[in-house]
Design a protein around this motif. Structure first.
Motif, mmCIF file in Angstrom:
data_model
loop_
_atom_site.group_PDB
_atom_site.id
_atom_site.type_symbol
_atom_site.label_atom_id
_atom_site.label_comp_id
_atom_site.label_asym_id
_atom_site.label_seq_id
_atom_site.Cartn_x
_atom_site.Cartn_y
_atom_site.Cartn_z
ATOM 1 N N CYS A 79 -6.706 10.230 -8.854
ATOM 2 C CA CYS A 79 -6.021 10.470 -7.616
ATOM 3 C C CYS A 79 -4.661 11.359 -7.779
ATOM 4 C CB CYS A 79 -5.745 9.321 -6.608
ATOM 5 S SG CYS A 79 -4.337 8.163 -7.412
ATOM 6 N N CYS A 124 -6.889 5.139 -6.363
ATOM 7 C CA CYS A 124 -8.248 5.043 -6.718
ATOM 8 C C CYS A 124 -8.992 3.665 -6.741
ATOM 9 C CB CYS A 124 -8.398 5.470 -8.458
ATOM 10 S SG CYS A 124 -7.817 7.010 -8.618
ATOM 11 N N ASP A 125 -10.157 3.618 -6.773
ATOM 12 C CA ASP A 125 -10.908 2.385 -6.491
ATOM 13 C C ASP A 125 -10.489 1.690 -7.797
ATOM 14 O OD1 ASP A 125 -13.115 0.475 -7.199
ATOM 15 O OD2 ASP A 125 -14.068 1.328 -5.338
ATOM 16 N N GLU A 126 -10.366 0.280 -7.699
ATOM 17 C CA GLU A 126 -9.615 -0.600 -8.853
ATOM 18 C C GLU A 126 -11.031 -0.499 -10.092
ATOM 19 O OE1 GLU A 126 -9.241 -4.479 -7.293
ATOM 20 O OE2 GLU A 126 -7.331 -3.913 -6.223
ATOM 21 N N ARG A 127 -12.157 -0.493 -9.666
ATOM 22 C CA ARG A 127 -13.329 -0.312 -10.567
ATOM 23 C C ARG A 127 -13.230 1.124 -11.478
ATOM 24 N NH1 ARG A 127 -17.792 -1.742 -6.229
ATOM 25 N NH2 ARG A 127 -16.633 -0.154 -5.359
ATOM 26 N N ALA A 128 -12.650 2.152 -10.901
ATOM 27 C CA ALA A 128 -12.395 3.288 -11.884
ATOM 28 C C ALA A 128 -12.135 3.006 -13.069
ATOM 29 C CB ALA A 128 -11.671 4.371 -10.769
ATOM 30 N N CYS A 182 -1.014 5.066 -7.374
ATOM 31 C CA CYS A 182 -2.697 5.216 -7.510
ATOM 32 C C CYS A 182 -3.388 4.424 -6.397
ATOM 33 C CB CYS A 182 -2.878 4.642 -8.853
ATOM 34 S SG CYS A 182 -4.796 4.765 -9.183
ATOM 35 N N CYS A 242 -7.603 6.860 -13.706
ATOM 36 C CA CYS A 242 -7.146 7.568 -12.510
ATOM 37 C C CYS A 242 -7.443 9.134 -12.053
ATOM 38 C CB CYS A 242 -5.599 7.364 -12.340
ATOM 39 S SG CYS A 242 -4.801 8.208 -10.780
ATOM 40 N N ARG A 287 0.936 -1.297 -0.147
ATOM 41 C CA ARG A 287 -0.057 0.041 0.000
ATOM 42 C C ARG A 287 0.733 1.298 0.053
ATOM 43 N NH1 ARG A 287 -1.626 3.028 3.956
ATOM 44 N NH2 ARG A 287 -1.147 1.558 5.617
#
Length: 305
Positions: free
Chosen positions: A266, A257-261, A255, A264, A250
């Protein structure tokens, strides 16, 4: 003066920190001073912050490291607290060896070993919670959960908890020996480690809040906003190693961002450093041959740039 504990992965630790020539170095788990002494000998301009919650170990190491006393600041506290009690401006290296020392395991009155006449397991003997209290006062459900979560004993957790409940209803369980007899020394199918060792591991983790302390240490390190500093964590079982591994991953991510985005949003600038050990560092066959307790050791290293 000889240390009663053999430091694990010593040569690997020296290699990791070979370029940390000056500034401050934090040993989060000083123990009996093996790692710290070798680092102080190798780096004459390094100043050590030596932390341990075990007062017996701390007092021993004050004498063991006496020749370096002008370069050491001793701290009697849990490593979960240490980052908020020191200046981190010149911190260039951090070592956290999360294991139990050989002396703690071997010393009868500490109550860690299977053959101890006591049932304690407290790393900090000022703490009120001991293994004796856990075994004699926790509910069946609570004991069962501990064995599942910290011992990976799900298939037999209920049976083990019930054995303890029945035994303590007849007589208080006051020694590790008694608990060892109650639990037995069989092995689960496909597992090489005896049940008793896994039960003792689970109790030790509960008594000392080992996973909680590790998480809080890593959180405090993250909040410290370190620069040009290496962190090495040595763990001894999979639960600890998983926490360290996932935290390092982590920290390295740009990045978040949500993996579903779809794309990017962020800014991709959230990485605070780099993992230096893509593959975990383990003890060599040679080391294991003279120190069998090193066989479970795993070290991961992160660099805060």
């Amino acid at each position: 003066m000889q240390s009663p504990h053999i430091p694990v992965l010593l040569q690997e630790v020296l290699k990791i920190f070979e370029d940390v020539d000056n500034g401050d170095f934090l040993d989060c788990t000083l123990g009996y001073g093996g790692h710290s002494k070798a680092l102080l000998q190798a780096h004459e301009k390094l100043n050590l912050i030596a932390c341990d919650k075990d007062l017996e170990a701390l007092n021993f190491s004050k004498e063991f490291l006496k020749e370096f006393q002008n370069r050491i600041n001793f701290k009697h506290m849990s490593f979960r607290e240490i980052l908020s009690n020191i200046s981190t401006q010149n911190l260039r290296g951090i070592l956290a060896d999360i294991g139990v020392s050989s002396l703690q395991l071997d010393k009868n009155d500490r109550g860690f070993s299977l053959n101890s006449d006591f049932l304690d397991m407290r790393m900090d003997q000022n703490n009120t919670l001991s293994a004796k209290e856990v075994v004699n006062s926790y509910s069946k459900e609570a004991l069962e959960q501990i064995f599942k979560d910290y011992g990976d004993l799900t298939p037999v957790a209920s049976m083990l908890a019930q054995k303890i409940i029945i035994a303590r209803s007849q007589k208080e369980i006051t020694s590790a020996k008694d608990l060892y007899q109650i639990v037995g020394n069989t092995k689960l199918k496909g597992r090489n480690v005896p049940l008793a060792l896994l039960v003792f591991q689970a109790l030790r983790i509960e008594v000392n809040d080992e996973l909680g302390e590790l998480k809080q240490l890593l959180e405090s390190i993250e909040k410290a906003n370190l620069k040009n500093c290496k962190l090495a964590v040595i763990s001894f079982h999979s639960l600890e190693d998983k926490i360290v591994k996932n935290t390092f991953k982590r920290w390295e991510k740009d990045c978040i961002c949500d993996e579903r985005a779809i794309k990017c949003e962020c800014g991709k600038n959230h990485s605070i450093g780099k993992i230096l050990t893509k593959k975990v560092i383990s003890a060599s066959k040679e080391e294991i041959s003279y120190n069998s307790r090193s066989s479970c050791a795993k070290m991961r290293v992160f660099y805060f740039r």
